[in-house]
Design an enzyme around this catalytic site. Structure first.
Site, PDB file in Angstrom:
ATOM      1  N   GLU A 162      83.183  34.053  39.541  1.00 31.08           N
ATOM      2  CA  GLU A 162      83.109  32.604  39.670  1.00 31.08           C
ATOM      3  C   GLU A 162      84.125  31.825  38.829  1.00 31.08           C
ATOM      4  OE1 GLU A 162      81.066  30.845  41.696  1.00 31.08           O
ATOM      5  OE2 GLU A 162      80.310  32.691  42.567  1.00 31.08           O
ATOM      6  N   SER A 183      14.947  40.951  48.051  1.00 28.37           N
ATOM      7  CA  SER A 183      14.156  41.493  46.943  1.00 28.37           C
ATOM      8  C   SER A 183      14.964  41.727  45.677  1.00 28.37           C
ATOM      9  CB  SER A 183      13.489  42.800  47.374  1.00 28.37           C
ATOM     10  OG  SER A 183      12.556  42.554  48.409  1.00 28.37           O
TER      11      SER A 183
END
Length: 815
Positions: A87, A475
């Protein structure tokens, strides 16, 4: 001539001053509304939130921009060199712009050519952070001015840090740290020269150098970057040549949960984080979340529940193929487009190619590469008749078949599971079960949820049946009715009538609760009632105790938010979740201390500051700087006690009886290890429950259809859910020390007659050791809850055939 030269000089000066004035005016106009570059000093980019298991393994990531911020000091020199070479090779020398490149852009603009992009890293920082991406001369001018100012305000390393953490690399990856993980599944420190060069090639155009769509262009661009690294002196000729020989090596790491079977748990954590902090913080805040998730226990829990669901489903027959495709052409392409169950890797999708009386020939689903292409190879296998015999029965009401020919036909798409090793071509027919269920495992001492399974497959259904499904516990709720009774003067030896009863519920209607299969009658102790899950005895007890008391206990334990105080609720007819039930049982298991169930141990913000922790206890003496003969630090447990520890032990002991001789007898087998639990089955057998615990681990589950309907004859907690609990617990506690339930100090253990609840005589074969609180013990007279009066011992023979039988069989304490 002199006058002419003077004229030209004067004209040039005027022109220069005019141009200078025009430039000054232009720059003044451009700089008038320049953004404030000082914001770069407080740069807080959107950062990925990462969720970890209890052992630190990465479970999930959440982000709109997948980014992990990395300080420049943590970026290796070879990675910096790759980006500088690709770059801006003069980055550490120029003042912010490349004068040659900027002049080239100006000339191109003035001559009508295309507007060129920024060239230096500083300019890209200015553009990415402060400006738009429009290609205009005005933006270029602003970019140049900002670049000069940025260079004056920040160091080169700071600018490079901003750049490396902001840029987009493709595949929804932002910043170098995230890109390293996304493309190579490596940390930045692990990147090779070739890896770094490829990543440095991406900012110019990630789509142009896609590793799967454009692999040749990607390699060419990578090698160009390597050449620039050699040219700039960052890499030797030999190392550069070796790097160029390397394959691209992109792994294509996915963004989903990386821990096996963690889908339901991770999604539950995600929902909690959104509720607690909001979506913006979750997807941009960079939180580090440490959960209570135990990967090994999760694998055990997943397998146990899946086995239970599959066993139930296969007993009811074959639902039919998933789909039909054409096998006369290339069946692989059509089969590859059908989604498989990504979180059930044991199963493969296959298409039936031929059917015989003793076997089925199948073709297996081919895999796609990162670009979505499938290879030309087509693998095949065989399902022998014995490995699909369960499917001979149709679950849709069809006729029972005698061979594979009546079940499958060419073109049918089905699931299969390989039998044997990787090279085996033998398979078993499979099908995703239509029945669902949820399972939760928890540490009873802390409330940390260790495992959570919300269904057969998260890929099949994201609905979490462990936390989101509201089901009747049946239950399995009864222990809390009995806990309320134990706290209010009753004992495990209290006796309740089990005879039929009718209750007026208004409007002339009568409710006549019955026991499962109508068994029962007579009178028995509360221990017997819970062990054998007697409905009539529970209703009588709740009526005698008062449903307001039962409702208060249910709310206190967190089973319901506000339970209606009606008798039917004593049998678990309300709706709650598996997580709530397991949390409530954990209170019993830990001796009565209130707990807050949690999936999250700790949350840290992006800077490492702890902003949440589940552990609320404080230990000031734990952080002593040195040893000065002080007392050892003691962490005080200041949690609220919501149940008497002695009551907790009584209920635990009674639920041990459920497993030893009650409704779960023979279903749960953990050797010498103490274990307690309770089955639960709702009306019409729509839900089958089991919740139980050892001293160190609580687990609970239910099995049922998402749209509640009967599970069929035998679809009980005992037959369906208890075996799942057993399979999970056996695996979970296999390598842990054997532990026992602790009997609270002061509790009296007294032998009683298991039928009458009165003190047993020596040698009585019907004896059981029962736990009594101080000041309580076996009754001196035979009193039955649900009867109108209390009878003296001599009156029992006249009025109660059941008591008479108990006396004749040697019930002690009468004489």
């Amino acid at each position: 001539m002199i006058r002419l030269l003077g004229y030209f000089f004067g004209a040039a000066c005027v022109l220069f001053l005019g141009v200078a004035a025009a430039v000054a005016v232009y720059l003044a106009t451009v700089t008038k509304d320049l953004p404030d570059y000082a914001v770069l000093s407080s740069y807080e980019p959107p950062v990925t939130t990462r969720v970890h298991a209890g052992n630190g393994a990465l479970m999930a990531e959440y982000a709109k921009e997948r980014r992990l911020f990395l300080p420049i000091q943590a970026v290796p020199d070879r990675v910096k060199a790759a980006f500088l070479s690709a770059e801006d090779k003069n980055f550490y020398q120029h003042p912010g712009i490349d004068v040659t490149g900027f002049g080239r852009a100006v000339v191109a603009y003035l001559t009508g050519g295309p507007t060129q992009g920024g060239s230096t890293i500083t300019q890209q920082v200015a553009k990415n952070f402060l400006l738009s991406s429009e290609q205009t001369m005005e933006r270029k001018a602003k970019e140049a001015i900002l670049s000069f100012r940025i260079e004056q305000a920040y160091s080169k390393d700071k600018i490079l840090e901003l750049y490396l953490n902001e840029i987009f690399f493709g595949l929804n990856s932002y910043g170098i740290a995230s890109a390293a993980l996304t493309y190579f599944n490596k940390s930045v420190n692990e990147l090779t020269i070739a890896d770094a060069a490829y990543l440095a090639s991406l900012p110019k155009g990630p789509a142009n150098y896609h590793p799967f769509r454009h692999p040749e262009a990607a390699v060419t661009r990578r090698n160009w970057v390597i050449d620039r690294m050699v040219e700039n002196g960052y890499v030797s000729q030999s190392d550069g040549a070796e790097a160029k020989k390397q394959p691209l090596g992109v792994t294509g790491r996915t963004s989903g949960p990386s821990l096996f079977a963690s889908g339901y748990f991770a999604e539950a954590v995600r929902r909690q984080l959104i509720d607690q902090y909001g979506e913006k913080m979750l997807y941009e805040g960079g939180l580090s979340v440490r959960t209570s998730f135990d990967p090994q226990l999760q694998v055990f829990a997943r397998k146990a529940l899946q086995d239970g669901l599959i066993n139930y489903d296969e007993r009811r027959g074959f639902h039919g193929p998933i789909k039909q495709i054409d096998t006369t052409s290339d069946w692989g392409k059509a089969l590859a487009d059908i989604p498989a169950l990504s979180d059930v890797p044991e199963w493969d999708l296959a298409v039936v190619l031929a059917v015989a009386s003793d076997s089925v020939d199948i073709g297996l689903q081919p895999q796609k590469d990162g670009a979505g292409k499938i290879g030309a190879d087509r693998q095949r296998g065989t399902i022998e008749a014995k490995n699909m015999q369960w499917a001979f029965r149709s679950a849709t009401g069809g006729k029972t078949s005698k061979s594979p020919q009546g079940v499958l036909q060419p073109g049918d798409v089905v699931f299969v599971e390989r039998l044997g090793g990787d090279s085996s071509t033998s398979y078993r027919l499979r099908q995703p079960p239509k029945v669902g269920g949820g399972l939760v495992a928890m540490d009873p001492k802390t409330g940390r949820v260790l495992a959570m399974v919300g269904g057969f497959s998260y890929a099949q259904s994201e609905f979490n049946r462990a936390t989101q499904a509201m089901r009747q516990p049946g239950s399995s709720f009864k222990p809390f009715v009995y806990a309320a009774a134990m706290d209010n003067g009753y004992t495990p030896a209290s006796v309740v009538s089990d005879d039929p009863l009718e209750i007026q519920v208004g409007n002339g209607q009568v409710w006549a609760p019955d026991n499962y299969e109508g068994e029962g009658g007579g009178a028995n102790t509360l221990r017997f009632a819970i062990e054998h899950s007697r409905n009539r005895m529970t209703v009588r007890l709740a009526n005698d105790l008062g449903m307001n008391v039962v409702a208060e206990y249910a709310n206190r334990f967190g089973i319901y938010d506000k339970m209606m105080p009606v008798l039917a609720m004593s049998l678990g007819s309300g709706e709650t979740t598996v997580l709530r039930m397991v949390s409530a049982y954990s209170v019993i298991a830990n001796g009565g201390k209130q707990i807050k169930p949690t999936l999250i141990d700790r949350i840290q913000d992006r800077y490492g500051k702890t902003i949440f922790k589940h552990e609320e206890r404080v230990c000031e003496a734990c952080n002593a700087s040195d040893w000065q003969n002080q007392e050892e630090p003691n962490v005080v447990d200041n949690r609220e006690t919501v149940l008497d520890p002695m009551t907790s032990y009584q209920i635990t002991s009674m639920m041990q009886g459920v497993i030893q001789r009650g409704t779960a007898a023979g279903k749960v087998q953990l050797g010498e290890r103490d274990v307690a639990g309770k089955t639960g089955t709702t009306n019409d057998e729509k839900d089958a429950w089991f919740v139980g615990f050892t001293p160190d681990l609580v687990a609970g589950l239910y099995i049922g259809f998402d749209s509640p309907s009967t599970l069929g004859r035998g679809g009980t907690g005992s037959s369906l859910s208890a075996p799942v609990f057993n399979e999970f617990m056996q695996a979970a506690v296999k390598d842990t020390p054997v532990s026992k339930f602790v009997i609270p100090a002061g509790m009296n253990l007294i032998p009683i007659d298991r039928k009458t609840g009165m003190a047993a005589t020596q040698g009585d074969p019907n004896t059981i050791i029962e736990a009594f609180k101080p000041g309580t013990g076996p009754a001196d007279s035979y009193s039955v809850i649900g009867m109108d009066n209390t009878m003296a011992p001599e009156e029992i023979l006249k009025t109660s055939p059941q008591a008479n039988q108990a006396v004749q069989s040697g019930a002690g304490g009468l004489y």
